[in-house]
Design a protein around this motif. Structure first.
Motif, PDB file in Angstrom:
ATOM      1  N   ILE A 283      -5.900 102.203 -16.637  1.00  0.00           N
ATOM      2  CA  ILE A 283      -6.941 103.264 -16.204  1.00  0.00           C
ATOM      3  C   ILE A 283      -7.817 103.502 -17.546  1.00  0.00           C
ATOM      4  CG2 ILE A 283      -7.297 105.454 -15.553  1.00  0.00           C
ATOM      5  CD1 ILE A 283      -4.904 105.520 -13.838  1.00  0.00           C
ATOM      6  N   GLU A 284      -8.934 103.665 -17.339  1.00  0.00           N
ATOM      7  CA  GLU A 284      -9.692 103.929 -18.738  1.00  0.00           C
ATOM      8  C   GLU A 284     -10.327 105.491 -18.407  1.00  0.00           C
ATOM      9  OE1 GLU A 284     -12.881 101.251 -19.466  1.00  0.00           O
ATOM     10  OE2 GLU A 284     -11.618  99.664 -19.892  1.00  0.00           O
ATOM     11  N   ILE A 285     -10.239 106.348 -19.565  1.00  0.00           N
ATOM     12  CA  ILE A 285     -10.826 107.677 -19.549  1.00  0.00           C
ATOM     13  C   ILE A 285     -11.993 107.642 -19.985  1.00  0.00           C
ATOM     14  CG2 ILE A 285     -10.505 109.727 -20.566  1.00  0.00           C
ATOM     15  CD1 ILE A 285      -7.302 108.974 -21.043  1.00  0.00           C
ATOM     16  N   PRO A 286     -12.994 107.986 -19.172  1.00  0.00           N
ATOM     17  CA  PRO A 286     -14.446 108.107 -19.525  1.00  0.00           C
ATOM     18  C   PRO A 286     -14.794 109.269 -20.460  1.00  0.00           C
ATOM     19  CG  PRO A 286     -13.972 109.154 -17.048  1.00  0.00           C
ATOM     20  CD  PRO A 286     -12.754 108.713 -17.745  1.00  0.00           C
ATOM     21  N   PHE A 287     -14.506 109.075 -21.842  1.00  0.00           N
ATOM     22  CA  PHE A 287     -14.720 109.971 -22.775  1.00  0.00           C
ATOM     23  C   PHE A 287     -16.261 110.407 -22.749  1.00  0.00           C
ATOM     24  CE2 PHE A 287     -11.022 107.779 -24.546  1.00  0.00           C
ATOM     25  CZ  PHE A 287     -10.124 108.735 -24.555  1.00  0.00           C
ATOM     26  N   GLU A 288     -17.244 109.655 -22.427  1.00  0.00           N
ATOM     27  CA  GLU A 288     -18.654 110.024 -22.457  1.00  0.00           C
ATOM     28  C   GLU A 288     -19.015 110.773 -21.290  1.00  0.00           C
ATOM     29  OE1 GLU A 288     -20.246 109.543 -25.387  1.00  0.00           O
ATOM     30  OE2 GLU A 288     -18.570 108.529 -26.285  1.00  0.00           O
ATOM     31  N   SER A 289     -18.309 110.994 -20.497  1.00  0.00           N
ATOM     32  CA  SER A 289     -18.699 111.529 -19.015  1.00  0.00           C
ATOM     33  C   SER A 289     -18.980 113.251 -19.348  1.00  0.00           C
ATOM     34  CB  SER A 289     -17.652 111.404 -17.907  1.00  0.00           C
ATOM     35  OG  SER A 289     -16.351 112.038 -18.251  1.00  0.00           O
ATOM     36  N   ILE A 290     -19.615 113.559 -18.453  1.00  0.00           N
ATOM     37  CA  ILE A 290     -20.158 115.167 -18.477  1.00  0.00           C
ATOM     38  C   ILE A 290     -18.843 115.845 -18.293  1.00  0.00           C
ATOM     39  CG2 ILE A 290     -21.251 117.035 -17.340  1.00  0.00           C
ATOM     40  CD1 ILE A 290     -23.719 115.118 -17.149  1.00  0.00           C
ATOM     41  N   GLU A 291     -17.971 115.437 -17.174  1.00  0.00           N
ATOM     42  CA  GLU A 291     -16.705 115.968 -17.038  1.00  0.00           C
ATOM     43  C   GLU A 291     -15.896 116.222 -18.024  1.00  0.00           C
ATOM     44  OE1 GLU A 291     -17.961 113.586 -15.292  1.00  0.00           O
ATOM     45  OE2 GLU A 291     -18.413 114.050 -13.215  1.00  0.00           O
ATOM     46  N   PHE A 292     -15.730 115.133 -18.696  1.00  0.00           N
ATOM     47  CA  PHE A 292     -14.597 114.910 -19.539  1.00  0.00           C
ATOM     48  C   PHE A 292     -14.876 115.927 -21.128  1.00  0.00           C
ATOM     49  CE2 PHE A 292     -13.353 113.674 -23.922  1.00  0.00           C
ATOM     50  CZ  PHE A 292     -11.961 113.570 -23.801  1.00  0.00           C
ATOM     51  N   GLN A 293     -16.677 116.093 -21.117  1.00  0.00           N
ATOM     52  CA  GLN A 293     -17.285 116.836 -22.204  1.00  0.00           C
ATOM     53  C   GLN A 293     -16.853 118.444 -21.855  1.00  0.00           C
ATOM     54  OE1 GLN A 293     -20.838 115.554 -24.069  1.00  0.00           O
ATOM     55  NE2 GLN A 293     -20.836 113.861 -22.632  1.00  0.00           N
ATOM     56  N   ILE A 294     -17.259 118.780 -20.755  1.00  0.00           N
ATOM     57  CA  ILE A 294     -17.091 120.058 -20.349  1.00  0.00           C
ATOM     58  C   ILE A 294     -15.541 120.617 -20.461  1.00  0.00           C
ATOM     59  CG2 ILE A 294     -17.271 121.553 -18.305  1.00  0.00           C
ATOM     60  CD1 ILE A 294     -19.674 120.471 -17.702  1.00  0.00           C
ATOM     61  N   ALA A 295     -14.615 119.529 -20.022  1.00  0.00           N
ATOM     62  CA  ALA A 295     -13.254 120.085 -19.986  1.00  0.00           C
ATOM     63  C   ALA A 295     -12.898 120.102 -21.216  1.00  0.00           C
ATOM     64  CB  ALA A 295     -12.234 119.007 -19.174  1.00  0.00           C
ATOM     65  N   LEU A 296     -13.260 119.182 -22.277  1.00  0.00           N
ATOM     66  CA  LEU A 296     -13.047 119.527 -23.671  1.00  0.00           C
ATOM     67  C   LEU A 296     -13.220 120.613 -24.200  1.00  0.00           C
ATOM     68  CD1 LEU A 296     -11.592 118.172 -26.238  1.00  0.00           C
ATOM     69  CD2 LEU A 296     -13.745 117.025 -26.683  1.00  0.00           C
ATOM     70  N   LEU A 297     -14.647 121.144 -24.231  1.00  0.00           N
ATOM     71  CA  LEU A 297     -15.292 122.370 -24.384  1.00  0.00           C
ATOM     72  C   LEU A 297     -14.300 123.497 -23.968  1.00  0.00           C
ATOM     73  CD1 LEU A 297     -19.004 121.412 -24.194  1.00  0.00           C
ATOM     74  CD2 LEU A 297     -17.917 121.786 -26.406  1.00  0.00           C
ATOM     75  N   LEU A 298     -13.912 123.593 -22.740  1.00  0.00           N
ATOM     76  CA  LEU A 298     -13.401 124.713 -22.337  1.00  0.00           C
ATOM     77  C   LEU A 298     -11.853 124.938 -22.801  1.00  0.00           C
ATOM     78  CD1 LEU A 298     -14.735 124.880 -18.617  1.00  0.00           C
ATOM     79  CD2 LEU A 298     -15.385 126.146 -20.471  1.00  0.00           C
ATOM     80  N   LEU A 299     -11.291 123.472 -23.079  1.00  0.00           N
ATOM     81  CA  LEU A 299     -10.138 123.629 -23.711  1.00  0.00           C
ATOM     82  C   LEU A 299     -10.222 123.975 -25.275  1.00  0.00           C
ATOM     83  CD1 LEU A 299      -7.147 122.938 -23.416  1.00  0.00           C
ATOM     84  CD2 LEU A 299      -7.495 120.457 -24.180  1.00  0.00           C
ATOM     85  N   ILE A 300     -11.332 123.785 -25.857  1.00  0.00           N
ATOM     86  CA  ILE A 300     -11.498 124.060 -27.300  1.00  0.00           C
ATOM     87  C   ILE A 300     -11.806 125.513 -27.221  1.00  0.00           C
ATOM     88  CG2 ILE A 300     -13.090 123.920 -28.989  1.00  0.00           C
ATOM     89  CD1 ILE A 300     -13.502 121.125 -28.373  1.00  0.00           C
ATOM     90  N   ALA A 301     -12.233 125.907 -26.258  1.00  0.00           N
ATOM     91  CA  ALA A 301     -12.527 127.476 -26.252  1.00  0.00           C
ATOM     92  C   ALA A 301     -11.341 128.271 -26.078  1.00  0.00           C
ATOM     93  CB  ALA A 301     -13.542 127.907 -25.110  1.00  0.00           C
ATOM     94  N   VAL A 302     -10.378 127.738 -25.411  1.00  0.00           N
ATOM     95  CA  VAL A 302      -9.142 128.347 -25.367  1.00  0.00           C
ATOM     96  C   VAL A 302      -8.474 128.485 -26.482  1.00  0.00           C
ATOM     97  CG1 VAL A 302      -6.724 128.263 -24.232  1.00  0.00           C
ATOM     98  CG2 VAL A 302      -8.701 127.876 -22.553  1.00  0.00           C
TER      99      VAL A 302
END
Length: 388
Positions: A2-21
């Protein structure tokens, strides 16, 4: 596999919100404002250290949304009669002229050409209203007299900074004239007057009419969507008139905050739900935007002195006239500290100077770093010193 789509919008939003926490956790650990925590975590995950995320167009768009929604929500806590005061005009004028002059003289001392010195001075003029307003809201101080003074002065400051930029460009291009200066002053003032009148006498009535309709009873979220649309229309119109979009969103919030709703979802409450994630992304983006690798040993002294000048000139330029106008020492110092942060306007002015070949890349980086340091210092001053 399984490849993680690092460039996808979903991943970027999830990462930004995790960073916010993570930013909130850092803020709690160091006992500081969430603004400081978010900027620091942005530095850590950005190009300066881990390089997990860069300042893409997507991140920029989310950050811009965050700034607009943030000032729209904050506008609900203010009224025009408390913001439009002659004292704020005097404080704002002093708080723009002193940084411009001191920045210019400093650049001249460092051997910059006249035109480049003008841009360096101009970059120090504009206060970032989003930073201080968010800190005051976080500390529950938005309803204080000093908050009215800071926000009112910051709005005037943004208009005057636009005038400074216009005059600077005209001088550099050799086209400065009285007509150009008058247009630069009247254009943003005209926007604020038209926007306020439209909000108080037209948009308010439209909102009430929608709220009293059967459609609003069926869909109580309808008025909220309309109100949010108005915020972005005001932001767009402000940009067309040449001033910061966040000022437009702020005016929208001030204009419609007196509307009483019977059937609809509260515009302010609905916007506050969006405020939390998007404002966090805005502050994170300030850290991501800064790449410490571009700082050389030769430019560090310049950054240090420029930052000191930016802090001292804005602090003195606003606190001294506030004191002269009859405010007590505590409120005067608070106004001076609240006007210190620089934001997107400083970067825009510096970018124009860079594109015109009047300042170099390392000076552009120095101005960005100065803005970042001023932004971090403000919450520290307000929380640990003036509002302790």
């Amino acid at each position: 596999m399984i490849e993680i789509p690092f460039e996808s919008i979903e991943f970027q939003i999830a990462l930004l919100l995790l960073i916010a926490v993570a930013g909130y956790l850092i803020a709690a650990y160091i006992h500081q404002s969430a603004v400081v925590g978010e900027i620091l975590i942005g530095l850590i995950v950005g190009p300066s250290f881990l390089g997990l995320i860069t300042y893409t167009e997507f991140v920029s768009a989310l950050a811009q949304m965050g700034a607009i929604i943030m000032l729209f929500v904050i506008g609900f806590d203010f009224h025009f009669k408390t913001l439009l005061k002659y004292d704020y005009l005097l404080i704002g004028t002093s708080g723009v002229i002193l940084p411009w002059v001191m920045g210019f003289m400093f650049a001249q001392y460092f051997g910059f050409q006249f035109e480049g010195s003008l841009f360096i001075g101009a970059a120090l003029t504009a206060t970032s209203i989003a930073i201080t307003a968010n800190v005051l809201k976080e500390m529950g101080k938005l309803h204080t007299k000093v908050a009215n003074a800071i926000i009112g002065t910051a709005v005037i400051d943004d208009i005057l900074a636009l005038v400074v930029l216009s005059v600077t460009i005209d001088i550099v291009s050799g086209a400065a004239g009285l007509t150009d200066i008058l247009i630069a002053i009247l254009r943003p003032v005209l926007f604020i007057v038209i926007a306020a009148i439209a909000g108080l006498f037209v948009i308010d009535k439209i909102i009430v009419k929608i709220d009293n309709s059967k459609l609003a009873e069926t869909f109580p979220e309808l008025v909220f969507l309309f109100g949010l649309c108005i915020a972005f229309i005001y932001a767009l119109t402000a940009e067309i008139f040449g001033i910061s979009p966040v000022i437009g969103a702020f005016i929208a919030g001030v204009s419609i905050n007196k509307v009483s709703l019977n059937h609809s979802m509260s515009i302010k409450k609905g916007s506050e739900y969006l405020y939390i994630p998007f404002a966090s992304i805005f502050f994170i983006s300030l850290g991501i935007l800064t790449d410490l690798h571009q700082i050389t040993s030769e430019i560090i002294p310049f950054i240090i002195i420029l930052t000191l000048i930016a802090i001292i000139s804005k602090f003195a330029g606003c606190s001294i006239p506030a004191k002269i106008l009859g405010m007590d020492t505590h409120d005067s110092l608070t106004i001076g500290a609240g006007m210190i942060p620089r934001g997107e306007m400083a970067m825009i002015i510096a970018l124009i100077g860079l594109s015109m070949g009047l300042i170099s890349q390392d000076i552009f980086v120095a101005i960005v770093m100065t803005g970042l340091i001023c932004t971090i210092i403000t919450p520290l001053l307000l929380k640990d010193w003036l509002f302790q």
